[in-house]
Design a protein around this motif. Structure first.
Motif, short mmCIF file in Angstrom:
data_model
loop_
_atom_site.label_atom_id
_atom_site.label_comp_id
_atom_site.label_asym_id
_atom_site.label_seq_id
_atom_site.Cartn_x
_atom_site.Cartn_y
_atom_site.Cartn_z
N ARG A 236 0.84 -1.19 0.00
CA ARG A 236 0.00 0.00 0.00
C ARG A 236 0.88 1.24 0.00
NH1 ARG A 236 -3.40 -3.14 -0.77
NH2 ARG A 236 -5.58 -3.20 -0.06
N SER A 237 0.47 2.25 -0.76
CA SER A 237 1.09 3.58 -0.72
C SER A 237 -0.02 4.57 -0.42
CB SER A 237 1.76 3.91 -2.06
OG SER A 237 2.86 3.06 -2.30
N LEU A 238 0.12 5.30 0.67
CA LEU A 238 -0.90 6.26 1.10
C LEU A 238 -0.25 7.61 1.33
CD1 LEU A 238 -2.77 4.07 3.76
CD2 LEU A 238 -3.36 4.36 1.35
N PHE A 239 -1.02 8.69 1.09
CA PHE A 239 -0.50 10.04 1.24
C PHE A 239 -1.45 10.88 2.08
CE2 PHE A 239 1.65 8.35 -2.40
CZ PHE A 239 2.93 8.87 -2.30
N SER A 240 -0.87 11.83 2.80
CA SER A 240 -1.63 12.72 3.66
C SER A 240 -2.22 13.86 2.84
CB SER A 240 -0.74 13.29 4.76
OG SER A 240 0.26 14.11 4.18
N ALA A 241 -3.03 14.67 3.51
CA ALA A 241 -3.55 15.87 2.87
C ALA A 241 -2.40 16.80 2.50
CB ALA A 241 -4.52 16.57 3.82
N ALA A 242 -2.62 17.60 1.47
CA ALA A 242 -1.56 18.48 0.97
C ALA A 242 -0.97 19.33 2.09
CB ALA A 242 -2.12 19.38 -0.14
N GLY A 243 0.34 19.33 2.16
CA GLY A 243 1.04 20.18 3.11
C GLY A 243 1.26 19.58 4.48
N ASP A 244 0.64 18.44 4.79
CA ASP A 244 0.79 17.83 6.11
C ASP A 244 1.93 16.82 6.05
OD1 ASP A 244 0.65 16.67 8.57
OD2 ASP A 244 -1.51 16.29 8.52
N GLY A 245 3.06 17.18 6.62
CA GLY A 245 4.22 16.30 6.61
C GLY A 245 4.66 15.87 7.99
N SER A 246 3.78 15.99 8.99
CA SER A 246 4.17 15.69 10.37
C SER A 246 4.39 14.19 10.55
CB SER A 246 3.09 16.17 11.34
OG SER A 246 1.93 15.36 11.23
N ILE A 247 5.27 13.85 11.49
CA ILE A 247 5.55 12.45 11.78
C ILE A 247 4.32 11.79 12.40
CG2 ILE A 247 6.99 10.86 13.09
CD1 ILE A 247 8.46 12.10 10.84
N HIS A 248 3.58 12.51 13.22
CA HIS A 248 2.39 11.94 13.84
C HIS A 248 1.38 11.50 12.77
CE1 HIS A 248 -1.31 11.68 16.27
NE2 HIS A 248 -0.49 11.39 17.25
N THR A 249 1.19 12.35 11.76
CA THR A 249 0.30 11.98 10.66
C THR A 249 0.86 10.80 9.89
OG1 THR A 249 -0.56 14.23 10.42
CG2 THR A 249 -0.72 12.81 8.50
N THR A 250 2.17 10.78 9.70
CA THR A 250 2.81 9.67 9.00
C THR A 250 2.58 8.35 9.72
OG1 THR A 250 4.53 11.10 8.06
CG2 THR A 250 5.05 8.76 8.23
N VAL A 251 2.70 8.34 11.05
CA VAL A 251 2.48 7.12 11.81
C VAL A 251 1.03 6.64 11.64
CG1 VAL A 251 2.39 6.15 14.15
CG2 VAL A 251 4.33 7.55 13.44
N GLY A 252 0.10 7.58 11.58
CA GLY A 252 -1.29 7.21 11.31
C GLY A 252 -1.45 6.56 9.94
N LEU A 253 -0.69 7.03 8.97
CA LEU A 253 -0.74 6.41 7.63
C LEU A 253 -0.13 5.01 7.65
CD1 LEU A 253 0.28 9.45 5.38
CD2 LEU A 253 -2.00 8.45 5.64
N PHE A 254 0.95 4.82 8.42
CA PHE A 254 1.51 3.48 8.56
C PHE A 254 0.45 2.53 9.12
CE2 PHE A 254 5.93 5.31 8.57
CZ PHE A 254 6.46 4.47 7.61
N HIS A 255 -0.25 2.96 10.15
CA HIS A 255 -1.30 2.13 10.75
C HIS A 255 -2.38 1.79 9.72
CE1 HIS A 255 -4.38 0.76 13.57
NE2 HIS A 255 -5.21 1.56 12.93
N LYS A 256 -2.81 2.79 8.96
CA LYS A 256 -3.87 2.57 7.98
C LYS A 256 -3.41 1.61 6.89
CE LYS A 256 -7.16 5.15 5.11
NZ LYS A 256 -7.58 6.51 4.66
N ALA A 257 -2.16 1.76 6.43
CA ALA A 257 -1.64 0.86 5.40
C ALA A 257 -1.56 -0.57 5.92
CB ALA A 257 -0.26 1.35 4.95
N LEU A 258 -1.09 -0.75 7.15
CA LEU A 258 -1.01 -2.09 7.73
C LEU A 258 -2.40 -2.70 7.88
CD1 LEU A 258 1.71 -1.49 10.45
CD2 LEU A 258 1.90 -3.08 8.53
N GLU A 259 -3.36 -1.90 8.27
CA GLU A 259 -4.72 -2.41 8.44
C GLU A 259 -5.32 -2.86 7.10
OE1 GLU A 259 -7.69 0.24 10.39
OE2 GLU A 259 -7.62 -1.33 11.93
N GLN A 260 -5.07 -2.09 6.05
CA GLN A 260 -5.57 -2.46 4.73
C GLN A 260 -4.89 -3.72 4.21
OE1 GLN A 260 -5.38 0.88 2.03
NE2 GLN A 260 -6.70 2.16 3.29
N ILE A 261 -3.59 -3.83 4.40
CA ILE A 261 -2.86 -5.02 3.96
C ILE A 261 -3.34 -6.25 4.72
CG2 ILE A 261 -0.59 -6.14 4.08
CD1 ILE A 261 0.64 -3.44 3.29
#
Length: 204
Positions: A166-191
């Motif tokens: 899975r490759s997932l991206f945040s909303a435009a301009g949001d590059g925070s690590i906290h948001t990134t960790v949320g994306l890791f969780h979402k990608a793992l859940e989808q996989i």
């Protein structure tokens, strides 16, 4: 006289810079994955006799707790974050995640993290191929790629094998690590959900 004033001014500038002191060093930050809350749960276990989830295999780069990232401009260069770390080493972090996810979905009558006695009939092997933050001008994203193998210890048979990503991206301009960790969780859940669905579809 003018040269004396100039020297005095330079000394004042140097002193002012010295009083400011060195730049503050950022604090180390540690991140954990949220507990999985799968949308779908099985009505009855697909596997009876116990399922052991082996420690997740990773390339050497991902065995360190520092979060790994790459940029869109230089996708072949992988780097480790300074000051941003996983709460555990990724092999243990991901193993615990899979145990929690599969327990919550009811895949097996019991799911074990460690099975030194070999009491579980089934064994899940997982390997991470990609576990990267992606950094770019438009924000941050993640790429997660994993391979799974399910084995029957009684027969020695490999029951299922899948490679998912899975490759997932945040909303435009949001590059925070906290948001990134949320994306890791979402990608793992989808996989994990896709792997479980494939396994369920393959059942007679």
């Amino acid at each position: 006289m003018r040269s004396t004033v100039t020297v005095f001014c330079l000394l004042m500038v140097l002193l002012a810079g010295g009083c400011a002191g060195p730049a503050a060093v950022p604090e180390d930050s540690y991140y954990r994955l949220a507990r999985p809350e799968p949308e779908n749960r099985l009505n009855r276990p697909l596997l009876t006799g116990g399922l052991a989830v082996a420690p997740v295999q990773t390339p050497a780069l991902y065995q360190d707790r520092a979060i790994v990232y790459r940029t869109i401009e230089q996708p072949l260069q992988l780097r480790r974050h300074h000051y941003h770390y996983w709460s555990e080493h990724p092999p243990q972090l991901l193993q615990a995640y899979l145990v929690d996810y599969l327990t919550a979905t009811g895949l097996a009558d019991r799911v074990l993290e460690d099975d030194y006695a070999g009491a579980a009939r089934y064994r899940l092997l997982a390997r991470v191929e990609r576990f990267d933050q992606i950094r770019g001008a438009q924000g941050a994203g993640v790429e997660v790629a994993m391979a799974f193998e399910l084995h029957d210890r009684d027969t020695g048979e490999r029951l299922a094998a899948s490679e998912l990503s899975r490759s997932l991206f945040s909303a435009a301009g949001d590059g925070s690590i906290h948001t990134t960790v949320g994306l890791f969780h979402k990608a793992l859940e989808q996989i994990s959900a896709e792997w479980l669905q494939r396994l369920a579809d393959a059942q007679p």
